[in-house]
Design an enzyme around this catalytic site. Structure first.
Site, PDB file in Angstrom:
ATOM      1  N   ARG A   1       2.594  -0.766  15.829  1.00  0.00           N
ATOM      2  CA  ARG A   1       2.440  -0.400  14.229  1.00  0.00           C
ATOM      3  C   ARG A   1       0.484  -0.597  14.476  1.00  0.00           C
ATOM      4  O   ARG A   1       0.315  -1.268  15.049  1.00  0.00           O
ATOM      5  CB  ARG A   1       3.245  -0.436  12.534  1.00  0.00           C
ATOM      6  N   GLY A   2       0.459  -0.196  13.130  1.00  0.00           N
ATOM      7  CA  GLY A   2      -0.983   0.191  13.280  1.00  0.00           C
ATOM      8  C   GLY A   2      -1.952   1.017  14.283  1.00  0.00           C
ATOM      9  O   GLY A   2      -1.727   1.392  15.416  1.00  0.00           O
ATOM     10  N   ALA A   3      -2.416   2.027  13.517  1.00  0.00           N
ATOM     11  CA  ALA A   3      -2.964   3.129  14.570  1.00  0.00           C
ATOM     12  C   ALA A   3      -3.923   2.763  15.828  1.00  0.00           C
ATOM     13  O   ALA A   3      -3.347   3.645  17.087  1.00  0.00           O
ATOM     14  CB  ALA A   3      -4.814   3.918  13.492  1.00  0.00           C
TER      15      ALA A   3
ATOM     16  N   GLN B   1       4.073  -5.176   5.547  1.00  0.00           N
ATOM     17  CA  GLN B   1       2.917  -5.248   6.424  1.00  0.00           C
ATOM     18  C   GLN B   1       1.842  -6.595   5.766  1.00  0.00           C
ATOM     19  O   GLN B   1       1.752  -7.230   7.076  1.00  0.00           O
ATOM     20  CB  GLN B   1       2.179  -3.817   6.668  1.00  0.00           C
TER      21      GLN B   1
ATOM     22  N   ASP C   1      -5.528   5.391   9.740  1.00  0.00           N
ATOM     23  CA  ASP C   1      -4.946   5.532  10.379  1.00  0.00           C
ATOM     24  C   ASP C   1      -6.330   7.176  10.726  1.00  0.00           C
ATOM     25  O   ASP C   1      -5.556   7.555  11.311  1.00  0.00           O
ATOM     26  CB  ASP C   1      -3.575   5.929   9.996  1.00  0.00           C
TER      27      ASP C   1
HETATM   28  O1  MRU Z   1       2.744   1.994   9.553  1.00  0.00           O
HETATM   29  P1  MRU Z   1       1.488   1.403   9.714  1.00  0.00           P
HETATM   30  O2  MRU Z   1       1.772  -0.048   9.679  1.00  0.00           O
HETATM   31  O3  MRU Z   1       1.494   2.226  10.946  1.00  0.00           O
HETATM   32  O4  MRU Z   1       0.171   1.747   8.991  1.00  0.00           O
HETATM   33  C1  MRU Z   1      -0.782   0.369   9.464  1.00  0.00           C
HETATM   34  C2  MRU Z   1      -2.207   0.695   8.226  1.00  0.00           C
HETATM   35  O5  MRU Z   1      -2.417   1.539   7.245  1.00  0.00           O
HETATM   36  C3  MRU Z   1      -3.885   0.468   8.845  1.00  0.00           C
HETATM   37  O6  MRU Z   1      -4.007  -0.434   7.694  1.00  0.00           O
HETATM   38  C4  MRU Z   1      -4.056   1.260   9.336  1.00  0.00           C
HETATM   39  O7  MRU Z   1      -3.484   1.752  11.062  1.00  0.00           O
HETATM   40  C5  MRU Z   1      -5.453   0.501  10.286  1.00  0.00           C
HETATM   41  S1  MRU Z   1      -5.491  -0.730  11.493  1.00  0.00           S
HETATM   42  C6  MRU Z   1      -6.309  -1.139  12.208  1.00  0.00           C
END
Ligand code: MRU
Length: 361
Positions: free
Chosen positions: A54-56, A201, A242
């Site tokens: 996960r994480g963009a 998270q 994201d």
């Molecule tokens: O739902 P997730 O865990 O994928 O969400 C992640 C986030 O919102 C992070 O803050 C975002 O992706 C930035 S990560 C470098």
């Protein structure tokens, strides 16, 4: 980054078998460190959808390898298109997913050896993420340094939301890149980690990775940030993104907007760290134009953790209760002090963003 003295990235090609991609199953952290093999497009699709990754940026890198694995199976136009559509629809808010898949498809269009091209492109996307995040650290550390000087070396208290750490990227992280850089330069820092309900998270991942690197941090309930800000216990906020519009509106994990409001009310700088792959250059109004992912009700109704050494999932609400689980919200640009990118820091407005990225004018 290091885990128990060994360097890891979040995604890599399996040693001795380049047809297999390996990831860390982030659902299992912090209690277990489990590596998972991804071999088919369906494996990649579920890894993204079910949040093993996960994480963009990490979602983007994973999707790029997903296209490579699709090409190994069948590199025809029709098969690649099907794989691309499947991967892009796996999580709708993180724009890096679409960015990485489109980069792959563009590279494959006129390729004579699609498997080789897809492999090289996925590796390049992963490497580019590492470099972009490293540079975010270099550009962002100056902000922390300046606050540290103003405080005559006393600890700089930084609040972060969700996990925009190395686990959310390929290495370094986005919001954490300046934090790690400051720590490595021996600047006295301390991080307030929002737990980040419902998926936690912050509690599961950010607290874990900061701890592994030795960065002082304190976990707080999501609702505590405003109180800390009112009492001078937060010097700055840094979060990830994201999807960011060309005007500087930022979609990030649900709850980010509330932290930005509290920061504004208390004159606390609120920074967003992102690689340029997270800009959606086509849109200007984040609240109107960014699709917000909704996830399953169990994430809200249940909580997971260890009890007497065993993993347990516990119901915390009436079983029959109605649930809405919006996964992201949009922080309007007016609440954002600055954007930290691989090209430098800019204000959250179209003019300032385009000064850094003139090719997008
Ligand atoms: O739902 P997730 O865990 O994928 O969400 C992640 C986030 O919102 C992070 O803050 C975002 O992706 C930035 S990560 C470098």
């Amino acid at each position: 980054m290091d885990v128990n003295g060994r360097h890891y990235r979040t995604i890599w090609v399996k040693k001795g078998d380049s047809k297999v991609i390996q990831i860390i199953d982030q659902r299992k952290l912090p209690h277990e460190f489990v590596i998972v093999d991804l071999k088919t497009v369906d494996d990649f699709n579920s890894a993204i959808k079910d949040m093993l990754v996960r994480g963009a940026p990490l979602i983007g890198a994973t999707a790029a390898y997903g296209i490579y694995v699709a090409a190994l199976d069948d590199d025809s136009d029709a098969s690649l298109k099907k794989a691309a559509e499947k991967l892009i629809s796996s999580r709708p808010t993180a724009i890096d997913l679409k960015w990485a898949v489109e980069k792959q498809l563009a590279a494959l269009k006129n390729s004579k050896n699609r498997i080789k091209t897809a492999f090289e492109t996925a590796n390049k996307i992963a490497e580019d993420y590492v470099e972009m995040c490293r540079l975010i650290g270099i550009h962002g550390v100056g902000i922390i340094e300046a606050i540290s000087k103003k405080k005559k070396g006393a600890a700089v208290n930084i609040l972060t939301h969700c996990n925009a750490g190395w686990l959310a990227t390929v290495d370094y992280g986005t919001a954490t890149a300046p934090i790690y850089e400051a720590f490595n330069r021996k600047i006295d820092i301390h991080v307030w980690v929002d737990e980040t309900r419902p998926w936690n998270q912050g509690a599961k991942l950010t607290a874990w990775e900061l701890g592994k690197h030795g960065v002082p941090s304190t976990l707080i309930a999501d609702n505590a940030g405003g109180h800390l800000m009112q009492h001078g216990m937060v010097d700055m906020c840094i979060v990830g993104s994201d999807r960011t519009t060309r005007t500087g509106d930022v979609a990030n994990k649900i709850g980010t907007y509330l932290k930005a409001l509290a920061a504004k009310d208390n004159n606390i700088p609120f920074y967003v760290a992102l690689p340029s792959s997270t800009f959606d250059w086509k849109i200007k109004d984040g609240v109107k134009d960014i699709q917000i992912e909704e996830r399953g009700s169990d994430e809200v109704k249940y909580i997971e953790g260890l009890h007497e050494g065993k993993k347990r999932k516990v119901l915390i609400a009436p079983e029959e209760t109605n649930v809405k689980n919006y996964s992201f919200d949009v922080t309007p640009a007016r609440l954002v002090t600055g954007l930290i990118t691989e090209r430098g820091v800019c204000r959250a407005n179209e003019k300032s963003i385009l000064n850094l990225f003139p090719e997008k004018k």
